[in-house]
Design an enzyme around this catalytic site. Sequence first.
Site, short mmCIF file in Angstrom:
data_model
loop_
_atom_site.label_atom_id
_atom_site.label_comp_id
_atom_site.label_asym_id
_atom_site.label_seq_id
_atom_site.Cartn_x
_atom_site.Cartn_y
_atom_site.Cartn_z
N GLU A 41 55.48 35.46 57.08
CA GLU A 41 54.25 36.33 57.14
C GLU A 41 54.28 37.33 58.06
O GLU A 41 54.97 37.29 59.14
CB GLU A 41 53.01 35.06 57.66
CG GLU A 41 51.96 35.17 56.74
CD GLU A 41 51.92 34.72 55.45
OE1 GLU A 41 52.16 35.78 54.80
OE2 GLU A 41 51.91 33.43 54.97
N GLY A 130 40.06 38.17 47.94
CA GLY A 130 40.15 38.37 49.31
C GLY A 130 40.18 37.06 49.95
O GLY A 130 39.97 37.00 51.21
N GLY A 132 43.38 35.79 50.46
CA GLY A 132 44.93 35.50 50.66
C GLY A 132 45.92 35.21 49.73
O GLY A 132 47.06 34.97 50.00
N SER A 136 44.44 41.35 44.62
CA SER A 136 44.80 42.76 44.51
C SER A 136 45.96 43.17 43.81
O SER A 136 45.96 44.03 42.92
CB SER A 136 44.58 43.67 45.65
OG SER A 136 45.55 43.18 46.65
N GLU A 168 48.23 50.55 45.63
CA GLU A 168 47.52 49.98 46.65
C GLU A 168 47.45 50.66 47.95
O GLU A 168 46.44 50.92 48.61
CB GLU A 168 48.05 48.46 46.72
CG GLU A 168 46.99 47.73 47.47
CD GLU A 168 46.98 46.12 47.42
OE1 GLU A 168 46.73 45.41 47.93
OE2 GLU A 168 47.51 45.71 46.31
N ASP A 180 53.77 41.10 47.64
CA ASP A 180 52.61 40.64 46.71
C ASP A 180 52.98 41.32 45.26
O ASP A 180 52.79 40.39 44.35
CB ASP A 180 51.29 41.16 47.05
CG ASP A 180 50.78 40.59 48.44
OD1 ASP A 180 51.44 39.67 48.88
OD2 ASP A 180 49.61 41.07 48.90
N TYR A 230 44.81 44.52 59.87
CA TYR A 230 46.07 44.48 59.37
C TYR A 230 46.68 45.69 59.75
O TYR A 230 48.15 45.64 59.83
CB TYR A 230 45.84 44.54 57.50
CG TYR A 230 47.17 44.18 56.82
CD1 TYR A 230 47.85 43.16 56.67
CD2 TYR A 230 47.69 45.39 56.36
CE1 TYR A 230 48.86 43.19 55.90
CE2 TYR A 230 48.71 45.51 55.70
CZ TYR A 230 49.53 44.45 55.69
OH TYR A 230 50.66 44.38 54.71
P1 ADP Z 1 43.45 39.57 48.27
O1 ADP Z 1 44.44 40.45 47.47
O2 ADP Z 1 43.94 38.81 49.39
O3 ADP Z 1 42.64 38.89 47.16
P2 ADP Z 1 42.36 42.10 49.13
O4 ADP Z 1 41.30 42.73 50.04
O5 ADP Z 1 44.05 42.87 49.24
O6 ADP Z 1 42.21 40.65 49.01
O7 ADP Z 1 41.99 42.65 47.68
C1 ADP Z 1 40.74 42.39 47.11
C2 ADP Z 1 40.38 43.70 46.31
O8 ADP Z 1 41.09 44.02 45.10
C3 ADP Z 1 38.75 43.41 45.93
O9 ADP Z 1 37.83 43.79 46.77
C4 ADP Z 1 38.79 44.17 44.71
O10 ADP Z 1 38.72 45.74 45.13
C5 ADP Z 1 40.31 44.38 44.25
N1 ADP Z 1 40.22 43.49 43.06
C6 ADP Z 1 40.83 42.19 42.95
N2 ADP Z 1 40.54 41.35 41.83
C7 ADP Z 1 39.59 42.30 40.95
C8 ADP Z 1 39.06 42.19 39.98
N3 ADP Z 1 39.18 40.87 39.12
N4 ADP Z 1 38.28 43.24 39.36
C9 ADP Z 1 38.14 44.14 40.23
N5 ADP Z 1 38.81 44.53 41.54
C10 ADP Z 1 39.63 43.67 41.75
MG MG Z 2 45.57 42.03 48.57
#
Ligand code: ADP
Ligand code: MG
Length: 399
Positions: A41, A130, A132, A136, A168, A180, A230
């Site tokens: 991590e 969001g 973990g 994204s 990203e 990731d 982060y």
């Molecule tokens: P994690 O990757 O851990 O879930 P992140 O903060 O890195 O958290 O990413 C989350 C973001 O990715 C969301 O706020 C959104 O902007 C984008 N995202 C993830 N899944 C989707 C989805 N199904 N539709 C649209 N945006 C998404």
């Molecule tokens: Mg992410």
Amino acid sequence: MAESLNLRQRLEHAGLAFQQQYGRPPTRAFRAPGRVNLIGEHTDYSGGLVLPLAIDRDVLALVAPAPARRVRIFSLAFDEAREFALGAAEAGAPSGHWSDYVRGVLSALEQQGLDLVGCDLLVESAVPIGSGLSSSAAFTVALAQALASVAGHALQPVDLALLCQAAEQRAAGVECGIMDQFAATLSRRGCALFIDCAQASYQHLPFDERRARVVVADSATRRALAEADYNTRRREVEHALDWLRRERGIDSLRAIEPGDLDEALEGMPELLDRRVRHVVEENRRVAASVAALQRGEVETLGLLMLTSHASLRSLFEVSTPELNALVEAAVEAPGCLGAKLSGAGFGGSTVNLVRPEQVERFCQALAHGYRQRTGLEASLSPCWSADGASEIAVLSAEC
Ligand code: ADP
Ligand code: MG
């Protein structure tokens, strides 16, 4: 995280939503998985070692070509549509909206010189956002694959991952490493993915789910990854490296053996000292975990995960009281081999390694222990390992 519907049901549901949104069916569909990180991590962005495992929670991207030179996209998770003109996708400053990721993917594909075609997209997701589990990367990888494929381009998994990492980083302002995206593109069912981030090299390691199961425990607390914390940790690791270069002529944290830490860090500001200790020892723990998995010793992996969590809590300081409570409750639950936070920390989920025959009792005890400690309801999901991104057959173009 509720038990996900099976793929066929989800495709059917998403296909109907596509039809409703655009008045015609999708022609192709792609999926990309979320992941847990078994261990390693906050090591990826300094060229360290990581050991993620893709899980059977994925993002589906349905697509159909369209005559106009624009991309329309509907996200079921956000119940929202967006539209982009082709050839005009500048990454721009992050706005915090999910469409940042779409703009990032479009501009990364166009910067690669790939000719895109107009199309309509719909995205459905079973990866909690969001928490973990890297929704994204699953989102950008499924999206990039759909956009490239519908335009007739086949991207190799490593290229797809690098492109999505750039998307990203630039569009969402998250200075993520490669873990990731590699996990989303390169994983194999029944295997963990060992990645050496310095070389961008990887190896599939057998992960025997008859000996250990992965259970994700969502703490029901969130904190967006893009938030300052982060990037602050990244800065701190960079400052520590600058210091080591200047004071010791050391170019990489990988060059320091755990036994040499005291000597190498003599005189370093205390906060940076703690960050470096975590990274150096965590890299060593990943290497030990790889050896343990190669010997089928899931117990050793579990113990290393617990040490990893303790280090993330006290040295790297990315845990939260809720994540700590989840790990403490897990240790007391039957069948627990190991537990740690998964992903960047600051809220989200833990990953637990559990004896398969005890999964149910483990989940009950963990839910109870977490409730007692925090008053919160954890959401518990036993997961299976999964393959990396792939195309899946759409049900029927005539549906
Ligand atoms: P994690 O990757 O851990 O879930 P992140 O903060 O890195 O958290 O990413 C989350 C973001 O990715 C969301 O706020 C959104 O902007 C984008 N995202 C993830 N899944 C989707 C989805 N199904 N539709 C649209 N945006 C998404
Ligand atoms: Mg992410």
